[in-house]
Design a protein around this motif. Sequence first.
Motif, mmCIF file in Angstrom:
data_model
loop_
_atom_site.group_PDB
_atom_site.id
_atom_site.type_symbol
_atom_site.label_atom_id
_atom_site.label_comp_id
_atom_site.label_asym_id
_atom_site.label_seq_id
_atom_site.Cartn_x
_atom_site.Cartn_y
_atom_site.Cartn_z
ATOM 1 N N PRO A 141 0.505 -1.284 -0.522
ATOM 2 C CA PRO A 141 -0.127 0.451 0.124
ATOM 3 C C PRO A 141 1.059 1.487 0.279
ATOM 4 N N LEU A 142 0.302 2.095 -0.860
ATOM 5 C CA LEU A 142 0.940 3.220 -0.504
ATOM 6 C C LEU A 142 0.991 3.914 0.663
ATOM 7 N N PRO A 143 2.812 4.928 1.355
ATOM 8 C CA PRO A 143 2.762 5.263 2.621
ATOM 9 C C PRO A 143 1.275 6.080 2.771
ATOM 10 N N GLU A 144 1.058 6.647 3.740
ATOM 11 C CA GLU A 144 0.230 8.239 3.877
ATOM 12 C C GLU A 144 0.421 9.686 3.554
ATOM 13 N N TRP A 145 1.831 9.572 4.196
ATOM 14 C CA TRP A 145 1.941 10.564 3.822
ATOM 15 C C TRP A 145 2.357 10.527 1.934
ATOM 16 N N TYR A 146 2.044 9.991 1.577
ATOM 17 C CA TYR A 146 1.927 9.982 -0.273
ATOM 18 C C TYR A 146 1.366 11.162 -0.728
ATOM 19 N N ARG A 147 -0.051 11.304 -0.277
ATOM 20 C CA ARG A 147 -0.976 12.216 -0.777
ATOM 21 C C ARG A 147 -0.427 13.330 -0.656
ATOM 22 N N ASP A 148 0.496 14.319 0.720
ATOM 23 C CA ASP A 148 1.205 15.400 0.722
ATOM 24 C C ASP A 148 2.140 15.779 -0.185
#
Length: 305
Positions: free
Chosen positions: A170-177
């Motif tokens: 899964p993509l890491p949480e920080w990716y969205r920012d």
Amino acid sequence: MSVLLTTYQHERFIADALEGVVAQRLDGPWEVIVGDDASTDRNREIIRDYARRYPDLIHTHFPERNLGHGGRPIFAQMVERARGDHLAVLDGDDYWTDPRKLARQSAYLDAHPGCAMCFHDVVIHWEDGSAPDSRSTRRWEPRRFGLRHLLGSVNIAACSPMFRRTALAPLPEWYRDVIWGDWQLYVLAAQHGWIGYLPDAMAVYRVNDGGVTWADDGSVVERARRVVRFHGELAGRFDARLDRVFARSRSKALFELAAAQAAAGDDGGARDSLARSLRAYGPRLRPRDARRLLLRRSIGRGPHR
């Protein structure tokens, strides 16, 4: 095999993107997930029409509201939904031109177990005709890339990569920012293996008033600031053994910012960026860093020509 097509306000272009996808010739099972980030034009209407025509192939992902952040949250959702071992990505204003693109890239990954991602050359097309068509990647580039290449001068158009699913999900949480969603994906992939390059142009990357590119921020100084931010975002998010690599790439980006500021006559900003550049790579000054000292000495003598 899963194709992840991310789109927003692309009614002028989405049919070309979808035509390039459905024209692909593959022997095994595959799926297409088209994610529209709550467009207000006719984008979803066009996508629905294609989904009706290809019900076993095209699946829609339509959030009720715009998720923003440059399309990164919707893309992360699509990665989670994808079932294929290989993930090909595409934006709705670009399109593929070779019907064997997916087959060639998938075969490449199958033949090279150590490769986490492969990409190919593309044609850069300026919709307004302000520049002639060109190629994204130099044909004399090496055929295998590592992290240092990614942080250097290699160009990878966002319509060309295919990833192993295990390199992203899964993509890491920080990716969205993050500031640029595509390059962080490449860095993530580089943690899982090397990156392969196929030199043939198999897609068209459009530069248009509805798209977003790294060069859209106006002045040379502003673009340089965005590059500095990109390199700064890498620190602390990957293996600690890579911190020195990231520090050096950020140091170089800060130097380029200092040079841009000096050329624009902003001596104060250039001095600050140059000092940050020297600090970013630690106290030891290497011979190849001498040009930074030369720039520092030249600051204050007026705009550079």
